[in-house]
Design an enzyme around this catalytic site. Structure first.
Site, PDB file in Angstrom:
ATOM      1  N   GLY A 104       0.796  -1.221   0.000  1.00  0.00           N
ATOM      2  CA  GLY A 104       0.000   0.000   0.000  1.00  0.00           C
ATOM      3  C   GLY A 104       0.831   1.275   0.000  1.00  0.00           C
ATOM      4  N   CYS A 105       2.150   1.144  -0.065  1.00  0.00           N
ATOM      5  CA  CYS A 105       3.010   2.329  -0.147  1.00  0.00           C
ATOM      6  C   CYS A 105       3.476   2.502  -1.585  1.00  0.00           C
ATOM      7  CB  CYS A 105       4.240   2.165   0.747  1.00  0.00           C
ATOM      8  SG  CYS A 105       3.888   2.329   2.489  1.00  0.00           S
ATOM      9  N   GLN A 106       3.518   3.737  -2.053  1.00  0.00           N
ATOM     10  CA  GLN A 106       3.974   3.964  -3.427  1.00  0.00           C
ATOM     11  C   GLN A 106       5.481   3.749  -3.531  1.00  0.00           C
ATOM     12  OE1 GLN A 106       2.767   8.146  -3.878  1.00  0.00           O
ATOM     13  NE2 GLN A 106       4.852   8.592  -4.465  1.00  0.00           N
ATOM     14  N   SER A 107       6.206   4.022  -2.451  1.00  0.00           N
ATOM     15  CA  SER A 107       7.634   3.717  -2.453  1.00  0.00           C
ATOM     16  C   SER A 107       7.850   2.442  -1.650  1.00  0.00           C
ATOM     17  CB  SER A 107       8.443   4.879  -1.872  1.00  0.00           C
ATOM     18  OG  SER A 107       7.712   5.622  -0.960  1.00  0.00           O
TER      19      SER A 107
END
Length: 141
Positions: free
Chosen positions: A50-53
């Site tokens: 769920g994190c873009q990075s």
């Protein structure tokens, strides 16, 4: 220090800055002091979904307290996880589970993040609480 005391300390620290650029710089500095995850632990199962990075989060239990280490490939994200680790690391699992995260709104963090980073923040908290729940379950058995 209790979780609440650490949260109050962070609210005070962030309130010293007049604008969000200064707060971002402060978060980046916090990220530089992050207790880094062991390179061998940068595995798929430690990645926060769920994190873009990329954010790797590890936890271990020592003397009844949860110790978190982490790393990220993005400097702002590293700062965000550093703030969360400062709040939740070296705390008892039940304290982590019972803790509220209102301080995030009080320092204005969520409203100054892009929607994808805000989702990542929620995912980080959720993962930290999942680790705490696993440890608390072990303690109860």
């Amino acid at each position: 220090m209790t979780i609440e005391a650490i949260q109050e300390e962070l609210i005070d620290e962030f309130s010293m800055f007049e604008d969000w650029m200064q707060r971002y710089e402060y978060m980046i500095d916090l990220g530089k002091s992050l207790p880094l995850i062991d390179e061998n632990l940068k595995t798929e199962d430690k990645l926060i979904k769920g994190c873009q990075s990329k954010v790797w989060l590890n936890s271990e239990m020592r003397d009844g307290k949860v110790i978190f280490t982490a790393d990220s490939d993005a400097i702002i994200t590293k700062g965000i996880i550093a703030v969360l680790i400062r709040v939740f690391s070296h705390q008892k699992p039940q304290a982590i589970l019972d803790a509220n995260t209102d301080f995030i709104d009080e320092i204005g963090l969520k409203e100054h993040l892009s929607p994808t980073r805000a989702n990542g923040l929620v995912s980080m908290i959720k993962q930290m609480k999942m680790y705490a729940l696993a440890y608390q379950t072990q303690l109860n058995n």
